[in-house]
Enzyme design. Structure first.
Site, PDB file in Angstrom:
ATOM      1  N   HIS A 161       0.829  -1.205   0.000  1.00 51.42           N
ATOM      2  CA  HIS A 161       0.000   0.000   0.000  1.00 51.42           C
ATOM      3  C   HIS A 161       0.868   1.262   0.000  1.00 51.42           C
ATOM      4  O   HIS A 161       0.698   2.154  -0.841  1.00 51.42           O
ATOM      5  CB  HIS A 161      -0.910  -0.021   1.228  1.00 51.42           C
ATOM      6  CG  HIS A 161      -1.772   1.187   1.386  1.00 51.42           C
ATOM      7  ND1 HIS A 161      -3.110   1.192   1.083  1.00 51.42           N
ATOM      8  CD2 HIS A 161      -1.492   2.447   1.830  1.00 51.42           C
ATOM      9  CE1 HIS A 161      -3.619   2.389   1.313  1.00 51.42           C
ATOM     10  NE2 HIS A 161      -2.649   3.166   1.779  1.00 51.42           N
ATOM     11  N   GLU A 162       1.794   1.335   0.951  1.00 51.09           N
ATOM     12  CA  GLU A 162       2.637   2.532   1.037  1.00 51.09           C
ATOM     13  C   GLU A 162       3.541   2.659  -0.183  1.00 51.09           C
ATOM     14  O   GLU A 162       3.846   3.772  -0.629  1.00 51.09           O
ATOM     15  CB  GLU A 162       3.467   2.503   2.327  1.00 51.09           C
ATOM     16  CG  GLU A 162       2.642   2.526   3.601  1.00 51.09           C
ATOM     17  CD  GLU A 162       1.684   3.701   3.684  1.00 51.09           C
ATOM     18  OE1 GLU A 162       1.955   4.752   3.070  1.00 51.09           O
ATOM     19  OE2 GLU A 162       0.647   3.575   4.367  1.00 51.09           O
ATOM     20  N   HIS A 165       1.792   4.542  -2.864  1.00 49.56           N
ATOM     21  CA  HIS A 165       1.926   5.991  -2.695  1.00 49.56           C
ATOM     22  C   HIS A 165       3.279   6.468  -3.226  1.00 49.56           C
ATOM     23  O   HIS A 165       3.377   7.515  -3.885  1.00 49.56           O
ATOM     24  CB  HIS A 165       1.813   6.361  -1.222  1.00 49.56           C
ATOM     25  CG  HIS A 165       0.423   6.354  -0.666  1.00 49.56           C
ATOM     26  ND1 HIS A 165      -0.621   7.010  -1.277  1.00 49.56           N
ATOM     27  CD2 HIS A 165      -0.081   5.789   0.468  1.00 49.56           C
ATOM     28  CE1 HIS A 165      -1.722   6.850  -0.544  1.00 49.56           C
ATOM     29  NE2 HIS A 165      -1.423   6.106   0.501  1.00 49.56           N
ATOM     30  N   HIS A 168       3.292   6.735  -6.901  1.00 48.11           N
ATOM     31  CA  HIS A 168       2.526   7.915  -7.325  1.00 48.11           C
ATOM     32  C   HIS A 168       3.437   9.140  -7.342  1.00 48.11           C
ATOM     33  O   HIS A 168       3.364   9.976  -8.254  1.00 48.11           O
ATOM     34  CB  HIS A 168       1.364   8.126  -6.351  1.00 48.11           C
ATOM     35  CG  HIS A 168       0.275   8.998  -6.873  1.00 48.11           C
ATOM     36  ND1 HIS A 168      -0.858   9.278  -6.147  1.00 48.11           N
ATOM     37  CD2 HIS A 168       0.133   9.682  -8.042  1.00 48.11           C
ATOM     38  CE1 HIS A 168      -1.651  10.079  -6.847  1.00 48.11           C
ATOM     39  NE2 HIS A 168      -1.063  10.337  -7.998  1.00 48.11           N
TER      40      HIS A 168
END
Length: 378
Positions: A161-162, A165, A168
């Protein structure tokens, strides 16, 4: 309806044990775990020996390479804020420098709890070509010298998940730093992170990186099957406790100048919504920090669920095409979502990627709920 099914399963176990209780909110998680064990026989401790932190980090890097052509290489001599931090140079498929990735996995005194991504420098072109510096920060307990650090399945999802980020931020390609990377609307910033969690469970990752820390053997197929079967377990509870908080949040902000007794407002609103008596809101009103924590969250707690809606729909863009590693879909996701930052209205960006607006059907499938029949209109 799903909550009623879940409660019935729990009540049956409580009755069989002679507990003499009617399932109440304080019983839910306790008996839910008993149902999980009975229905799926999934022992998290049996999975953990296959989830080595270092191997899974390598797996996340590998996914970034397969999807977006990124390569991560350890670099020395770069300033760090703590000796625990390692730094990786990130290059694209052509060998061009993209940015630096700081990895800070260990818990330590005075470190903030939880897991998060930082951007220490945003990508921009406003004042010359400037590449980004991003970090992933976690709170795992460091092992002894030479000992592998083993993590649970949920922690492995958090790692991916991290890293979503971080991608991104790394794949941003805009002119203005204020519009760069993750500087997007609250209900859009979680799309890249939540969708990347799906790659953890792909056979390509599990067979290469979910390796037993002693034998080196990959996660057995029977354990993978149990993880997959249990993925929709307890979704009635998870969905209802969230939606109730989101709706109370929204209704508080829609009350205008009407005087509010928080206790009565919460009780009356939940009753009007038909809240099951066995569940409470995820965040009760007195400690619901999101409600008035600033404009980023005001009347916006729903955004997590909307991000999940986008995530499920975006994942199906891959599975409907050539699979999780479909190059055309990955390229479109990079060009239409990851690289544009906040230079494009999020709804337009998603539409450009998907070819349509997101609907709820993918989310319903992802959570194991029946997909509503299409409504006929005149």
């Amino acid at each position: 309806a799903r909550v009623r099914e879940e409660v019935a399963d729990m009540q049956a176990i409580a009755d069989a044990e002679g507990a003499g209780v009617r399932i109440a909110p304080w019983d839910y998680r306790y008996y839910a775990e008993k149902v999980r064990k009975a229905k799926y026989d999934l022992d998290q401790n049996a999975v953990k020996p296959y989830l080595q932190l270092d191997k899974l980090r390598e797996g996340a890097f590998w996914v970034a390479g397969e999807l977006f052509g990124l390569r991560f290489s350890l670099v020395q001599g770069v300033p760090v804020y703590h000796p625990d931090v390692t730094v990786y140079e990130v290059k694209d498929a052509s060998g061009r420098h993209v940015g630096l990735f700081y990895f800070d996995p260990w818990a330590r005194p005075a470190k903030q709890s939880g897991a998060w991504m930082n951007a220490y420098r945003d990508q921009e072109r406003f004042d010359g070509e400037t590449t980004t510096i991003v970090s992933n920060n976690l709170n795992f307990v460091k092992g002894g010298p030479g000992e592998p650090v083993l993590i649970g399945w949920t922690d492995a999802e958090t790692l991916f998940h991290e890293f979503g980020h971080a991608l991104h931020g790394l794949l941003s390609s805009v002119s203005y730093p204020s519009l760069s990377g993750t500087s997007v609307a609250r209900d859009f910033v979680e799309l890249p992170s939540q969708v990347l969690e799906h790659w953890l469970s792909t056979p390509e990752v599990l067979s290469r990186f979910a390796l037993h820390h002693q034998t080196g053997q990959p996660l057995p197929a029977e354990l993978v099957a149990k993880i997959e079967r249990s993925a929709t377990f307890n979704q009635g509870f998870d969905t209802v406790e969230f939606v109730s908080s989101a709706l109370v949040d929204m209704k508080l902000h829609l009350a205008g100048s009407t005087p509010i007794d928080p206790d009565a407002f919460e009780r009356d609103t939940l009753a009007a919504l038909g809240m099951p008596s066995e569940i409470v809101m995820r965040h009760r009103t007195p400690q619901f920090g999101h409600i008035f924590a600033g404009d980023g969250y005001s009347a916006g707690y729903y955004s997590y669920l909307w991000a999940d809606t986008l995530t499920a729909d975006a994942w199906e863009a891959f599975t409907e095409a050539g699979g999780p590693y479909d190059q055309a879909v990955a390229r479109r996701f990079r060009e239409r979502v990851l690289s544009v930052g906040n230079t494009v209205e999020p709804a337009d960006a998603y539409r450009a990627f998907r070819g349509r607006d997101a609907g709820i059907d993918a989310l319903m499938r992802d959570r194991g709920f029946p997909v509503p029949a299409a409504r006929k209109t005149d």
